[in-house]
Design an enzyme around this catalytic site. Structure first.
Site, PDB file in Angstrom:
ATOM      1  N   LYS A  30       0.844  -1.195   0.000  1.00  0.00           N
ATOM      2  CA  LYS A  30       0.000   0.000   0.000  1.00  0.00           C
ATOM      3  C   LYS A  30       0.881   1.249   0.000  1.00  0.00           C
ATOM      4  O   LYS A  30       1.913   1.278   0.649  1.00  0.00           O
ATOM      5  CB  LYS A  30      -0.895   0.024   1.244  1.00  0.00           C
ATOM      6  CG  LYS A  30      -1.945  -1.050   1.305  1.00  0.00           C
ATOM      7  CD  LYS A  30      -2.749  -0.923   2.601  1.00  0.00           C
ATOM      8  CE  LYS A  30      -3.732  -2.064   2.767  1.00  0.00           C
ATOM      9  NZ  LYS A  30      -4.844  -1.987   1.807  1.00  0.00           N
ATOM     10  N   ARG A  87     -10.049 -11.849   1.212  1.00  0.00           N
ATOM     11  CA  ARG A  87     -10.873 -12.906   0.610  1.00  0.00           C
ATOM     12  C   ARG A  87     -10.185 -14.268   0.690  1.00  0.00           C
ATOM     13  O   ARG A  87     -10.849 -15.303   0.684  1.00  0.00           O
ATOM     14  CB  ARG A  87     -11.214 -12.527  -0.830  1.00  0.00           C
ATOM     15  CG  ARG A  87     -10.053 -12.413  -1.775  1.00  0.00           C
ATOM     16  CD  ARG A  87     -10.384 -11.611  -3.037  1.00  0.00           C
ATOM     17  NE  ARG A  87     -10.562 -10.197  -2.715  1.00  0.00           N
ATOM     18  CZ  ARG A  87     -10.901  -9.278  -3.619  1.00  0.00           C
ATOM     19  NH1 ARG A  87     -11.100  -9.632  -4.883  1.00  0.00           N
ATOM     20  NH2 ARG A  87     -11.048  -8.010  -3.266  1.00  0.00           N
TER      21      ARG A  87
END
Length: 505
Positions: free
Chosen positions: A279, A353
């Protein structure tokens, strides 16, 4: 921890630091809400005029402080805005009461005791005010040394609800429920706010073990060796780059009279750097909150146990730290999941996920009546719904509607979202059964479609993407503090209550 009591005492004779009353926004100016009759009488019926002179309008979130009149033992009156006055014959809504109580409790930080004289039409209203006050009084001060300079203010010490009925079973039950749910929700907030250097997967699992023992919940913790042996490739793949190993925590609450079984699954990334798909600066400073889903599941299971609901609930906390290193999963790697499916990892920052997929399949092996997962999953959902609303996806439209209605009932903003089948093709992989990324547009829906692949056949399932409301980076509002919010906890508890009562499924 803020104490909570019911009282039938008259407001003038009650010893407290403040009396809290409600003010609504009427058609012609502020209107004093029921509960403040004694105070208005002490002002010779001129309380509205005094408040109006001080600038009060009754708007939601407004706080007006004034000295208590002669004859009152409490020295201060806090008038809190309830928003629009209800139509004739209607009562104040539960959420208006929660918000007003939360605002007042926060405004009274540092006080020892406050008497809340807000309108209570029934036990449900008492529960709403209690919830709002206890949630609004929350503060996270574990890392602050406020004693040296004397500036620190602890939370409001005690909340006394005036107009309540201490001996009435319905009122007692409402207060006990409010206390149990808010205490566990505030525990979830504490976990979310705890810095990641003090809350890694192992530490989170330890907190869950202590709470489980205290409340009669069976707990099982799978460490790295157990995860390797079981073939949990998703959780292991996400945690591979961190010195702090991943964990899968299973919390099992059972009741002898239960007829239904719910499974709650929570994403628990205790810190999300993005992994190799790192990030950028400006997007990683609050990533300690990426375990908010697991915190919500943990809090909900404990709250259900404390309430003794006749429903079996299993909580799955998929815990890992997503870090870059020489051992981290790379873009292009293929993971073999617990279900046996293979996943090509195209972006290591789509890690939630992956851990959820393993936990969803594990939950499916017990064939529960329904599975609900909770996760701070996608920025796309924040773009779609903003910072205060979570998205709800499901493989059953009726179940999705039931969740949205349950959320609305307890004051959590949600919105039903679709799972368009045409978006599934974007996750086709030439190398594996599925990729962890698909089309960029509709990214929140793509994530939901990915998760659906790991739900057992025939099992009702829903996905709550709480990426927006899980962590409040702005100022506090209503009963919501800055920082971790505990989003999802009350919706999960309400689902358990509805299921226990036979009103769901």
């Amino acid at each position: 921890m803020t104490a909570l009591t019911l009282s039938t005492a008259a407001a003038p004779g009650l010893r407290a630091d403040a009396i809290v009353i409600g003010v609504a926004k009427g058609a012609k100016g502020p209107v004093v809400a029921p509960g403040a009759e004694a105070l208005d009488k002490a002002y010779d019926g001129r309380l509205v005029g005094v408040l109006e002179t001080l600038g009060a309008s009754g708007g939601e979130g407004e706080v007006t402080k004034l000295p208590a009149p002669s004859g009152f033992k409490a020295p201060l009156v806090v008038a809190v805005g309830l928003g629009a006055e209800p139509e004739k014959g209607a009562e104040y809504g539960a959420e208006a009461l929660r918000k007003a109580a939360g605002v007042a409790a926060r405004a009274l930080a540092g006080s020892k005791k406050a008497a809340f004289a807000l309108p209570l039409a029934d036990a449900a209203d008492a529960g709403a005010v209690a919830e709002g006050a206890l949630l609004g009084a929350y503060s996270f001060d574990a890392y602050k040394d406020s004693g040296k300079d004397g500036k620190g203010k602890g939370p409001l010490g005690e909340v006394t609800l005036l107009g309540g009925k201490p001996r009435d079973k319905a009122f007692k039950a409402a207060i006990e429920r409010a206390a149990a749910v808010t205490e566990e929700l505030n525990r979830a907030r504490d976990l979310i706010n705890t810095p990641p250097n003090d809350l890694n997967p192992e530490a989170f699992a330890a907190v869950a073990q202590v709470a489980a023992k205290e409340h009669g919940i069976k707990v099982q913790v799978l460490d790295e060796k157990a995860l390797q042996k079981g073939g949990y490739g998703g959780i292991l793949g996400v945690g591979a780059g961190s010195a702090a190993g991943p964990r899968l925590v299973k919390l099992s609450y059972t009741h002898s009279k239960a007829k239904k079984h719910l499974a709650f699954v929570g994403k628990g990334i205790t810190y999300d750097s993005g992994g190799i798909s790192l990030k950028p600066a400006g997007h990683n400073e609050t990533m300690k909150c990426d375990m908010s889903g697991a915190a919500a599941v943990f809090a909900a299971v404990v709250a259900v146990a404390r309430l003794g609901l006749p429903v079996n609930v299993t909580g799955w906390l998929a815990l890992a730290e997503n870090m870059p290193s020489g051992s981290a999963t790379r873009p292009g790697d293929v993971l073999r999941m617990y279900s046996g499916k293979t996943v090509e990892v195209l972006n290591t920052d789509a890690e939630g996920r992956l851990v959820l997929a393993d936990a969803l399949w594990a939950a499916s092996q017990e064939n529960p009546d329904a599975i609900v997962d909770v996760a701070t999953l996608t920025g796309a959902m924040v773009l779609a719904l903003g910072n205060r609303t979570f998205g709800v996806m499901a493989n059953d439209d009726a179940f999705r509607t039931a969740i949205v209605e349950a959320a609305e009932e307890v004051g959590e903003a949600s919105w039903p979202m679709p799972l368009p089948d045409h978006l599934r093709k974007g996750m086709d992989s030439p190398t594996a059964d599925i990729a962890n990324m698909g089309e960029r547009m509709g990214g929140g829906l793509v994530a939901g479609l990915f998760l659906r692949e790991f739900v057992g056949e025939g099992i009702t399932w829903a996905h709550l993407d709480i990426a927006g409301p899980a962590f409040n980076e702005q100022g506090p509002f209503g009963y919501t503090p800055k920082g971790g919010t505990g989003s999802g906890v009350r919706t999960l508890v309400r689902l358990a209550e509805l299921t226990a009562a036979g009103d769901l499924g």
